[in-house]
Design an enzyme around this catalytic site. Structure first.
Site: not given
Ligand code: PLP
Length: 774
Positions: A83, A352, A203, A223-225, A173
């Site tokens: 993000t 939702c 992703q 993103s790392g997580h 995602n």
């Molecule tokens: N972009 C995509 C395609 C994602 O799947 C996500 C996380 O759900 C994000 C951006 C945001 O990532 P982060 O949680 O590292 O801010």
């Protein structure tokens, strides 16, 4: 209840299939992070040895990142996550665009900001945010996608000449759909060589090849997580010479591009993951081919378990690690509850909205509404193992068997022998809710017969499946009135089950018997030893009837024991049915209310055709305590004329939510949910220690309960049978009850309903089984 062939009697092991949301940190990565917290804990900006050691970890991780994403001469900047990367890219592109916009020659052009319609919400929301903050005032436009989720190249070609920025994603995602980056590159650059282009690569990492320097992509956040590193670490690629504005200013870290002391534990963990991606050390990452085999195995287990399953993503253009599907007749919430009970974590892949959960991604792909509302996403990462896939597949089969046991699906392969799963036999009343509307099924097991009241189209298949699976004889299917807000599905069921029966427009059979109650004649039909009596109760509409399920005591009509009154929209929870339809009549409703009260008394349970506030059931006495108008009618304290005037004023307040549900009753007061006792694990254990009279009730549905429960902990009263519980336990309202469910929301609703209906000591386990281990 039959034990399902889940792993053992022990708590089920966790099967995590939600990697696109986040992943666990791999032990090797966690160990590396711990070392940087305990041993090499320096600040990479410090010039002493501890600082130099920290810096080396950071520099090494950056080099690895460059190799993995093919950064070439581009920069890698560490961030807190994707993000932040998205913000930085958008801020950079728009700040640069803003400078050009100040040029009077281009000032008044009609600019746009483009993003893919299936983009993660972080992208459009950030575009809108910075567009407003920087006062750019460009039009933010979504690029449409086709039914396979692929971006519309013609749209891009037409719009991109006026674009200040275009944002697309490498892999979606929710669906795993990937875009053709080369085609995009060609389309964008042929029409606008200089537009800033961001590709969200979150992703894609570890699931498909990324080689950024071969493209004209300006920014790519990661993103790392999402790939086994901790939350709070990410990185972004910035092409050489692309515009850049720091999102965070301060101490000048990251060469001044992103200030703030670096997240060294996160970087150390990321470095371990990068090693695995590079095939170094003890890598546990499966190859793309192996991941593909895993998907095939999962898809075949899902298809075996749920033969009607529909896949929402085409496997042709999606990464192997994401499977998105829907099962006809089941909402995503139901499947989530089912899988959670089997200790399988999946995601509904939906946001939702006001009433139903649905997926904006699948909506953008133009899939049918039911697929979007029922979407389930299963996702795994490259650390998945064959053993975990085998376990997941077996467990998925168990979930289907639990549904067969509940008669919510029929095992078509085994219907003749019926050896697979023992069915739980139904007896009594079931409530089916769709939004604020209700259908009712009453089963008289002794006579093997059933009656359906107010059948909603959404539950038609489920009702049919239940009847077939339970081998029940349908005696009648009746609407309490012609519903204005939905179509009854009576005809479809009649056409398959009651072809021989002649009935009136609402489904009341022609062949009935008569009884006299209080000098009036009523028709009734038999349901085993019970009588379903029809009383005309006009008011809401002129065809409105109430159906009273009762039992003659001492075989005489003079003393009837009323079980339930299905009164349509005459009395609703916290309201009365509206009387401003063309065939409505408030004076007729006045008379109908008094008649119903004479017939069923004030304590019998009322089962209306709506339940807007999740209150399940009510009684005239419960309503009189909060509905002054009803109280005045029942106690004869108001004239029909005055009642009509009041009713007219109340009905005027009803807001028709056009396009959605028509509120069928005038809302009298705000929902008066009574506070109920809330327990946590500790206070429940304490309460149970000091009192052995606490009754624990698991209010999950039987298929959830069958998958995992402890008989010694709680007995099962499914929410769909709560009304029957109230009826059968009318005399036990002093009992100490604690309700429990998966997350604490169903138990809270049920506890509030019981409390309102006079149960004196009812509480629930806050957070449910999710937060409580028994
Ligand atoms: N972009 C995509 C395609 C994602 O799947 C996500 C996380 O759900 C994000 C951006 C945001 O990532 P982060 O949680 O590292 O801010």
């Amino acid at each position: 209840m039959t034990k399902l062939p889940t792993d053992s009697n022990q708590p089920l092991s966790l099967i995590y299939l939600d990697a696109n949301a986040t992943t666990q940190v791999l032990p090797q990565a966690a160990a590396a992070a711990l070392t940087t917290m305990e041993t090499i804990f320096g600040n990479p900006s410090s010039s002493h040895v501890t600082g130099l050691q920290a810096k080396q970890i950071m520099d090494n991780t950056r080099e690895q990142a460059k190799r993995i994403v093919g950064a070439g001469a581009g920069k890698i900047i560490f961030t807190s996550g994707a993000t932040e990367g998205i913000q930085t890219a958008i801020l950079s592109a728009l700040t640069s665009a803003k400078k050009n916009l100040d040029n009077p020659l281009v000032k008044d052009k009609n600019y746009c900001l483009l993003y893919g319609a299936t983009e993660h919400k972080a992208v459009p929301e950030s575009l809108k945010h910075w567009n407003e903050i920087l006062e750019i005032n460009a039009t933010v436009k979504a690029i449409p996608v086709d039914e396979m989720g692929r971006l519309d190249m013609d749209f891009i070609a037409a719009e991109v000449p006026n674009a200040l920025m275009i944002c697309t994603m490498a892999v979606n995602n929710e669906t795993g759909v990937y875009q053709d980056i080369n085609l995009l590159d060609n389309t964008i650059r042929a029409n606008n060589p200089n537009v800033a282009w961001m590709v969200d690569c979150v992703q894609a990492l570890g699931k498909t090849t990324v080689n950024l320097c071969e493209t004209s992509i300006d920014y790519a956040p990661f993103s790392g997580h999402k790939l086994y590193a901790p939350k709070g670490i990410g990185f972004m690629y910035v092409k050489e010479n692309s515009a850049f504005t720091p999102f965070i200013a301060g101490g000048g870290q990251e060469s001044g591009l992103r200030s703030g002391t670096e997240n060294l534990p996160g970087l150390a963990a990321l470095s371990v993951i990068f090693d695995m991606l590079l095939g170094k050390g003890d890598t546990c990452f499966a190859t793309v081919n192996t991941l593909d085999l895993y998907r095939q195995q999962m898809v075949s287990a899902l298809t075996q378990a749920f033969p009607e399953i529909v896949f929402n993503n085409s496997f042709e253009n999606s990464v192997a690690t994401t499977i998105n599907f829907a099962i006809p007749g089941f909402s995503s919430k139901e499947i989530m509850d089912l899988f959670d009970a089997a200790n399988i974590r999946v995601s509904s892949g939906s946001a939702c909205s006001s009433k139903v959960t649905r997926s904006f991604v699948l909506d953008a792909m133009g899939l049918p509404a039911w697929q979007s509302e029922s979407a389930i996403r299963m996702s795994f990462g490259p650390a998945m193992t064959q053993a975990q896939i085998d376990l997941a597949c077996n467990r998925i089969i168990s979930t289907a068997q639990a549904l067969q046991q509940s008669c919510l699906i029929i095992d078509k392969q085994n219907t003749s022998t019926n050896t697979a799963v023992d069915k739980t036999e139904l007896d009594g009343l079931l409530q089916f809710k769709v939004g604020g509307s209700c259908s009712w099924l009453y089963v008289d097991k002794a006579s093997n017969s059933a009656v359906i009241i107010d059948p909603l189209p959404e539950v038609s298949d489920r009702l049919q499946t239940l009847l077939t699976c339970q081998g029940l004889n349908l005696v009648a299917i009746i609407d309490t009135h012609g519903h204005a807000d939905h179509k009854s599905c009576r005809d479809s069921i009649v056409n398959t089950r009651l072809t021989e029966q002649a009935s009136d427009a609402l489904g009341w059979p022609e062949d009935t018997q008569n009884i006299t109650i209080n000098d009036r004649d009523y028709q009734y039909i038999l349901l085993g030893k019970k009588w379903l009596i029809k009383a005309a109760t006009p008011g809401h509409t002129d065809d409105s009837i109430s159906l009273i399920l009762s039992e003659p005591l001492k075989n005489s009509a003079d003393s009837l024991l009323v079980h339930y009154a299905f009164c349509g929209d005459l009395i609703l929870m916290d309201s009365l049915g509206r009387t401003n339809f063309p065939t409505s009549s408030a004076p007729a409703m006045f008379a109908s209310l008094q008649l119903l009260s004479d017939l069923i008394g004030t304590q019998s349970l009322i089962c209306p055709s709506h339940d807007y506030n999740n209150e399940f059931t009510t009684s005239i006495s419960a309503e009189m305590s909060r509905n002054l108008l009803l109280k005045q009618v029942i106690n004869n304290e108001i004239t029909p004329a005055k009642f009509s005037t009041h009713k007219y004023t109340m009905d005027k307040k009803i807001i028709d939510e056009s396009g959605s549900e028509i509120m069928c009753g005038a809302i009298i007061g705000a929902c008066d949910n009574k506070p109920v006792d809330e327990y946590d694990s500790a206070s429940l254990a304490e309460a149970m220690k000091s009192s052995n009279t606490i009754k624990l009730i698991d209010i999950r549905e039987p298929h959830e309960y069958a998958l995992q429960h402890d008989d010694n902990f709680a007995t099962n009263v499914p929410l769909t049978r709560l009304v029957q519980y109230v009826q059968e336990h009318k005399q036990e309202k002093q009992e100490k009850l604690v309700l429990v469910c998966r997350s604490g929301s169903r138990s809270q609703l049920a506890a509030q309903a019981l409390s309102r209906l006079g149960f004196k000591q009812v509480g629930h386990l806050k957070g449910g089984y999710a937060l409580h281990h028994y």
